[in-house]
Write a protein that holds these residues in place. Sequence first.
Motif, short mmCIF file in Angstrom:
data_model
loop_
_atom_site.label_atom_id
_atom_site.label_comp_id
_atom_site.label_asym_id
_atom_site.label_seq_id
_atom_site.Cartn_x
_atom_site.Cartn_y
_atom_site.Cartn_z
N GLU A 206 5.74 29.24 5.96
CA GLU A 206 4.58 29.79 6.65
C GLU A 206 3.52 30.27 5.66
O GLU A 206 2.32 30.06 5.88
CB GLU A 206 5.02 30.93 7.57
CG GLU A 206 5.84 30.44 8.76
CD GLU A 206 6.37 31.56 9.63
OE1 GLU A 206 6.08 32.74 9.30
OE2 GLU A 206 7.06 31.28 10.62
N ALA A 207 3.97 30.88 4.57
CA ALA A 207 3.01 31.33 3.54
C ALA A 207 2.35 30.14 2.86
O ALA A 207 1.13 30.14 2.61
CB ALA A 207 3.73 32.20 2.52
N GLY A 208 3.13 29.12 2.55
CA GLY A 208 2.59 27.94 1.90
C GLY A 208 1.61 27.20 2.79
O GLY A 208 0.56 26.74 2.34
N LEU A 209 1.95 27.09 4.09
CA LEU A 209 1.07 26.41 5.04
C LEU A 209 -0.26 27.16 5.17
O LEU A 209 -1.34 26.55 5.17
CB LEU A 209 1.75 26.30 6.40
CG LEU A 209 0.93 25.68 7.53
CD1 LEU A 209 0.55 24.25 7.19
CD2 LEU A 209 1.71 25.73 8.85
N LYS A 210 -0.18 28.49 5.27
CA LYS A 210 -1.40 29.29 5.39
C LYS A 210 -2.30 29.12 4.18
O LYS A 210 -3.52 28.93 4.31
CB LYS A 210 -1.03 30.76 5.59
CG LYS A 210 -2.23 31.68 5.78
CD LYS A 210 -1.78 33.11 6.02
CE LYS A 210 -2.98 34.03 6.22
NZ LYS A 210 -2.55 35.45 6.44
N ALA A 211 -1.70 29.17 2.99
CA ALA A 211 -2.48 29.02 1.76
C ALA A 211 -3.08 27.62 1.66
O ALA A 211 -4.23 27.44 1.26
CB ALA A 211 -1.61 29.31 0.55
N TYR A 212 -2.30 26.62 2.03
CA TYR A 212 -2.77 25.23 1.96
C TYR A 212 -3.96 25.02 2.89
O TYR A 212 -4.99 24.48 2.49
CB TYR A 212 -1.63 24.29 2.34
CG TYR A 212 -1.99 22.83 2.26
CD1 TYR A 212 -1.83 22.12 1.08
CD2 TYR A 212 -2.49 22.15 3.37
CE1 TYR A 212 -2.16 20.77 0.99
CE2 TYR A 212 -2.83 20.81 3.30
CZ TYR A 212 -2.66 20.12 2.11
OH TYR A 212 -3.01 18.80 2.04
N GLU A 213 -3.82 25.46 4.14
CA GLU A 213 -4.88 25.22 5.10
C GLU A 213 -6.14 26.02 4.79
O GLU A 213 -7.24 25.61 5.15
CB GLU A 213 -4.37 25.52 6.51
CG GLU A 213 -3.30 24.51 6.95
CD GLU A 213 -2.87 24.67 8.39
OE1 GLU A 213 -2.94 25.81 8.91
OE2 GLU A 213 -2.45 23.66 9.00
N ALA A 214 -5.98 27.15 4.09
CA ALA A 214 -7.16 27.91 3.67
C ALA A 214 -7.85 27.27 2.47
O ALA A 214 -9.03 27.52 2.23
CB ALA A 214 -6.75 29.35 3.32
N GLY A 215 -7.13 26.42 1.75
CA GLY A 215 -7.65 25.89 0.50
C GLY A 215 -8.14 24.47 0.53
O GLY A 215 -8.69 23.98 -0.46
N ASN B 83 0.84 -1.19 0.00
CA ASN B 83 0.00 0.00 0.00
C ASN B 83 0.88 1.25 0.00
O ASN B 83 2.10 1.17 0.18
CB ASN B 83 -0.91 0.01 1.24
CG ASN B 83 -1.91 -1.13 1.25
OD1 ASN B 83 -2.86 -1.13 0.49
ND2 ASN B 83 -1.67 -2.12 2.11
N ALA B 84 0.25 2.39 -0.19
CA ALA B 84 0.97 3.66 -0.16
C ALA B 84 0.15 4.70 0.57
O ALA B 84 -1.09 4.70 0.51
CB ALA B 84 1.28 4.15 -1.57
N VAL B 85 0.85 5.59 1.26
CA VAL B 85 0.22 6.79 1.82
C VAL B 85 0.63 7.97 0.94
O VAL B 85 1.77 8.05 0.48
CB VAL B 85 0.62 7.03 3.28
CG1 VAL B 85 0.03 5.95 4.17
CG2 VAL B 85 2.13 7.09 3.46
N CYS B 86 -0.32 8.87 0.71
CA CYS B 86 -0.10 10.01 -0.18
C CYS B 86 -0.43 11.30 0.55
O CYS B 86 -1.54 11.85 0.39
CB CYS B 86 -0.95 9.88 -1.44
SG CYS B 86 -0.65 8.38 -2.40
N PRO B 87 0.49 11.81 1.36
CA PRO B 87 0.20 13.04 2.10
C PRO B 87 0.19 14.26 1.19
O PRO B 87 0.81 14.28 0.12
CB PRO B 87 1.37 13.13 3.10
CG PRO B 87 2.06 11.81 3.05
CD PRO B 87 1.80 11.24 1.70
N GLY B 88 -0.52 15.29 1.66
CA GLY B 88 -0.35 16.61 1.09
C GLY B 88 0.80 17.30 1.81
O GLY B 88 1.82 16.68 2.10
N LEU B 89 0.64 18.55 2.12
CA LEU B 89 1.69 19.28 2.83
C LEU B 89 1.88 18.69 4.22
O LEU B 89 0.91 18.42 4.93
CB LEU B 89 1.33 20.76 2.93
CG LEU B 89 2.44 21.71 3.38
CD1 LEU B 89 2.24 23.08 2.75
CD2 LEU B 89 2.48 21.85 4.90
#
Length: 261
Positions: free
Chosen positions: A207-216, A185-191
Amino acid sequence: MATPTSARKVAVITGGGTGVGAAAALMLAGRGYDLLVNYSRSADEAQASAAACRAAGADALAVRGDVSQDADCRALAAAALARWGRIDLLVNNAGVSVFGPAAEWESLEAETFQRILAVNALGSFQMVRACVASLKAVQGCIVNVSSVAGALGVGSSLPYIASKGAINAMTLHLARALAPAVRVNAVCPGLITSRWFVQGVGQAGYEAGLKAYEAGVPLQRACTPEDVAEAIVWLAGASTVTGELVLLDGGMHLGGVQAPR
């Protein structure tokens, strides 16, 4: 094959010194596994990971090896067998990428593309080949640490995306080819909130990438290394699950957040 030194299961984890690998090693140590913690550069971190596993009641070794080299992969398997006489679980976690200007696909050098494929995709294949006989002997399993990049075509760089797509395809093929003896099997995480991304884009970029990711994403949160480790541990024990690509992306694959009603 050597005689097992105990009744505990044995896991080989590539890239086990930091992030997801270290979290998975520690979690497995608390669930009855002895651990071979592989590293290529993070020697101090790998030794600390192995020490944490020992403190949790496991026997653990930190062993250096570059998974892009077949001889190193075979040596890792041999080290586990020499110590414990068995391999029950292979976690293919080692991975590399490039970020920022170096990741611009139009100007990527072939050597960069080849190195990423060699570690991420070829390395996973070579580790499977090195461990497969031992895994078959104990009805073991493989968990590949892939990425949502391989499923959705988004990520830090084109070769990284390609390498994770290759891992996903290999997971499906090997699940068929190795059944019923070995589950794959495989796990496929996002950020993932680990230092790997920080090192790639810097603290401000992270920090900018995390903020955008969690908002999206619908769940409005990224994965921690422990989140991914929990999925790895679950798959290791899920005796009727094979050929699954488990998306750990906060719902990113659903296409974004809808306005509340």
